[in-house]
Design a protein around this motif. Structure first.
Motif, short mmCIF file in Angstrom:
data_model
loop_
_atom_site.label_atom_id
_atom_site.label_comp_id
_atom_site.label_asym_id
_atom_site.label_seq_id
_atom_site.Cartn_x
_atom_site.Cartn_y
_atom_site.Cartn_z
N ASN A 151 23.46 -44.52 -20.34
CA ASN A 151 23.12 -45.59 -21.30
C ASN A 151 21.99 -46.51 -20.82
N ALA A 176 22.71 -39.02 -14.98
CA ALA A 176 23.49 -38.36 -16.03
C ALA A 176 22.73 -37.12 -16.51
N VAL A 215 30.60 -36.34 -4.41
CA VAL A 215 31.78 -37.15 -4.03
C VAL A 215 32.57 -36.46 -2.92
N GLY A 227 30.27 -45.31 -14.85
CA GLY A 227 30.57 -44.36 -15.91
C GLY A 227 31.92 -44.68 -16.53
N SER A 228 32.53 -43.67 -17.10
CA SER A 228 33.78 -43.90 -17.83
C SER A 228 34.96 -44.10 -16.87
N CYS A 283 28.52 -50.93 -21.68
CA CYS A 283 29.86 -51.21 -21.13
C CYS A 283 30.27 -52.65 -21.40
P1 NAD Z 1 30.68 -40.43 -17.63
O1 NAD Z 1 31.82 -40.97 -16.85
O2 NAD Z 1 30.93 -39.25 -18.49
O3 NAD Z 1 29.49 -40.00 -16.66
C1 NAD Z 1 28.91 -40.90 -15.75
C2 NAD Z 1 28.26 -40.12 -14.63
O4 NAD Z 1 29.29 -39.43 -13.89
C3 NAD Z 1 27.29 -39.03 -15.09
O5 NAD Z 1 26.24 -38.93 -14.16
C4 NAD Z 1 28.15 -37.77 -15.03
O6 NAD Z 1 27.42 -36.60 -14.88
C5 NAD Z 1 28.99 -38.06 -13.80
N1 NAD Z 1 30.26 -37.31 -13.75
C6 NAD Z 1 30.96 -36.79 -14.79
N2 NAD Z 1 32.06 -36.15 -14.32
C7 NAD Z 1 32.05 -36.29 -12.98
C8 NAD Z 1 32.93 -35.88 -11.95
N3 NAD Z 1 34.02 -35.16 -12.21
N4 NAD Z 1 32.63 -36.20 -10.67
C9 NAD Z 1 31.52 -36.93 -10.39
N5 NAD Z 1 30.65 -37.35 -11.33
C10 NAD Z 1 30.91 -37.03 -12.61
O7 NAD Z 1 30.08 -41.65 -18.43
P2 NAD Z 1 28.86 -41.66 -19.48
O8 NAD Z 1 29.35 -41.05 -20.73
O9 NAD Z 1 27.63 -41.13 -18.84
O10 NAD Z 1 28.64 -43.25 -19.66
C11 NAD Z 1 29.40 -44.01 -20.49
C12 NAD Z 1 30.49 -44.74 -19.74
O11 NAD Z 1 29.93 -45.48 -18.66
C13 NAD Z 1 31.21 -45.75 -20.61
O12 NAD Z 1 32.59 -45.70 -20.38
C14 NAD Z 1 30.64 -47.08 -20.12
O13 NAD Z 1 31.46 -48.18 -20.35
C15 NAD Z 1 30.44 -46.81 -18.68
N6 NAD Z 1 29.47 -47.75 -18.12
C16 NAD Z 1 29.91 -48.75 -17.29
C17 NAD Z 1 29.01 -49.67 -16.77
C18 NAD Z 1 29.46 -50.79 -15.86
O14 NAD Z 1 28.61 -51.35 -15.17
N7 NAD Z 1 30.74 -51.14 -15.81
C19 NAD Z 1 27.66 -49.59 -17.11
C20 NAD Z 1 27.24 -48.58 -17.97
C21 NAD Z 1 28.16 -47.65 -18.45
#
Ligand code: NAD
Length: 480
Positions: A151, A176, A215, A227-228, A283
């Motif tokens: 995002n 991502a 990781v 991320g999520s 987020c």
């Molecule tokens: P996501 O969790 O699907 O992916 C985030 C990142 O993690 C990507 O690079 C993805 O490839 C990687 N990933 C996915 N599966 C993984 C695994 N098993 N092991 C390691 N890495 C893995 O999230 P998204 O759809 O890219 O982003 C949206 C989410 O991010 C929303 O929930 C949002 O709230 C959150 N977000 C949080 C913040 C914050 O600062 N708190 C900021 C921006 C987005």
């Protein structure tokens, strides 16, 4: 069309996976670039390059002045290339160019801020109960794995890379899968800025493959993940195997609380843009709107007018206020929530449709949706939708507003609108959240700590606070 490989040890490296994937412009559906998809072997090569740069390279040994100047040169190069970076981000994410320009400026500011912090962070001398003195040193951790969502790609990459490098670590960035382009460009600029090869490596790839490999890698000492919440939970479990340090910035479902005494002329657009910025894929989106009952109808009426007037359009057009969502797949997910809200009995006041315009139909556009009379237990009020959807409901008292705001597994952001400063501070203290703003929808500042409580995360980014997450504190006792 651009063809990007992996960026390891300062060079364009072909992926061992031999896989390249199409990177799309979500506003048109066209292919923007082809980018390598790294696998576990590619991650291993990048981590080893970062490990060698940490132990054998000059980065860690640079004095604070030289490290500061290197990060300042990178900030300068980001500014020199600002328009190109903004266009790349705009086309890759589908966000309006004016938002992308602000984000590139924020990335440059971020490198400047942490460049300036390097010579202000030191250790202590501690008067221990012994014949001598205890000193502390802040030392780098080693190789940090930085995992970034789609995002805010350049912003979140910079929030992680700048403090990690300021504390003399080396890094592997896993952008991502949808949005690797600006991270790649940043790594190229870092080499141009004189940051030694291997200090900043980028391995695009799928989360379950490249992300997990990073990781799990035994040479990675720290993971900073944004991320999520679902993936964050998995990352935390995997990182536990060899006790890696972990920072998690996760999802949110933040409350926007409007009291009847607020300046409603400010609170209405505030409520609109604290959920529709980046098409709601934020987020920090204040996606739950709690309005004091006496102004509820009037507020909703004005809100609906502004929702209907939002200008959707070509993200590259300066007049566009809201661009495309990240993909048609993500849009379907958001539409699923809109259907669930209607089925549960919430009133859809406006929006939630694919626009009729032929140009916009090519992309993943969705008109901003406003729900009224939502019950706090409904799925649309509980789960993070991550799209242009606002759920509003009335409240009777301050206590009730706080109770509803806290009835969430998340705790990332939020806002309070009132002219009563006592109440503003009372509510700000009572809401369980990492960040909250009063009489504005903006609460993220480079210089202030940012992060979540409850299932919104662990640890803080930004401010000087994040530097603690990128170093180890060592105690040295000197007998005198
Ligand atoms: P996501 O969790 O699907 O992916 C985030 C990142 O993690 C990507 O690079 C993805 O490839 C990687 N990933 C996915 N599966 C993984 C695994 N098993 N092991 C390691 N890495 C893995 O999230 P998204 O759809 O890219 O982003 C949206 C989410 O991010 C929303 O929930 C949002 O709230 C959150 N977000 C949080 C913040 C914050 O600062 N708190 C900021 C921006 C987005």
């Amino acid at each position: 069309m651009e063809h990007k490989k992996l960026f390891i040890a300062g060079k364009d490296v072909p992926p061992k996976s031999e896989i390249f994937s199409d990177i799309l412009n979500p506003a048109t559906g066209e292919t923007l670039a082809q980018v390598a998809e790294g696998n576990a072997d590619d991650v291993d090569e990048a981590v080893k390059a970062a490990h060698a740069a940490f132990y054998d390279g000059p980065w860690r040994a640079l004095n604070s002045g030289d490290r500061t100047r290197a990060l300042l040169r990178l900030a300068g190069l980001i500014r020199d290339n600002a328009e190109d970076l903004a266009r790349l981000e705009c086309q890759n994410v589908g966000k309006p160019i004016r938002e992308a320009r602000d984000e590139v400026a924020l990335a440059a500011n971020c490198f400047e801020y942490y460049a300036g912090a390097i010579n202000k962070i030191g250790g202590d001398t501690i008067p221990v109960a012994a014949a001598g003195v205890s000193l502390t040193f802040r030392e780098p951790i080693g190789v940090c794995g930085l995992i970034v969502p789609w995002n805010f790609p350049i912003v979140i990459t910079s929030w992680k890379v700048a403090p990690a490098l300021a504390m003399a670590n080396t890094v592997v960035v896993k952008p991502a899968e949808q949005t690797p382009l600006t991270a790649w460009r940043l790594a190229e600029l870092a080499v141009e800025a004189g940051i030694p090869p291997g200090v900043l490596n980028v391995v695009p790839g799928r989360g379950e493959e490249a992300g997990e490999a990073l990781v799990r890698h035994p040479l990675v000492r720290k993971i900073s993940f944004t991320g999520s919440t679902a993936v964050g939970r998995r990352v935390m479990k995997l990182a536990a195997d060899d006790i890696k340090r972990v920072t998690l910035e996760l999802g949110g479902k933040s409350a926007n609380i409007v009291f009847a005494d607020a300046d409603l002329d400010e609170a209405v657009p505030g409520a609109v843009w604290s959920v529709l910025g980046n098409a709601g894929q934020d987020c920090c989106a204040r996606s739950r709107l709690l309005i004091e009952k006496s102004v509820y109808s009037d507020f909703l009426y004005r809100l609906a007018d502004q929702f209907r007037a939002v200008r959707l359009g070509d993200p590259l057009d300066d007049n566009t206020e809201m661009g495309s969502l990240i993909s048609t797949g993500h849009r379907s997910r958001v539409q699923g929530y809109i259907d669930a809200g209607k089925k549960a009995g919430a009133a859809l006041v406006c929006g939630g449709r694919i626009p009729a315009d032929n140009q916009l139909k090519r992309g993943a556009y969705l008109t901003p949706a406003l729900f009224a009379d939502v019950d706090p237990q409904m799925k649309i009020m509980q789960e993070e939708i991550f799209g242009p959807v606002l759920c509003a409901m009335p409240f009777d008292s301050e206590e009730e507003a706080i109770r509803i705001a806290n009835a969430s597994t998340y705790g990332l952001s939020g806002a309070i609108w009132t002219r009563d400063i006592g109440r503003a501070l009372r509510v700000a203290r009572a809401v369980e959240t990492g960040v909250i703003s009063i009489n504005t929808g903006h609460s993220v500042h480079l210089e202030a700590p940012f992060g979540g409580v409850k299932q919104s995360g662990v640890g803080r980014e930004l401010g000087l606070a994040v530097l603690e997450n990128y170093c180890e504190l060592k105690s040295v006792f000197v007998k005198v």
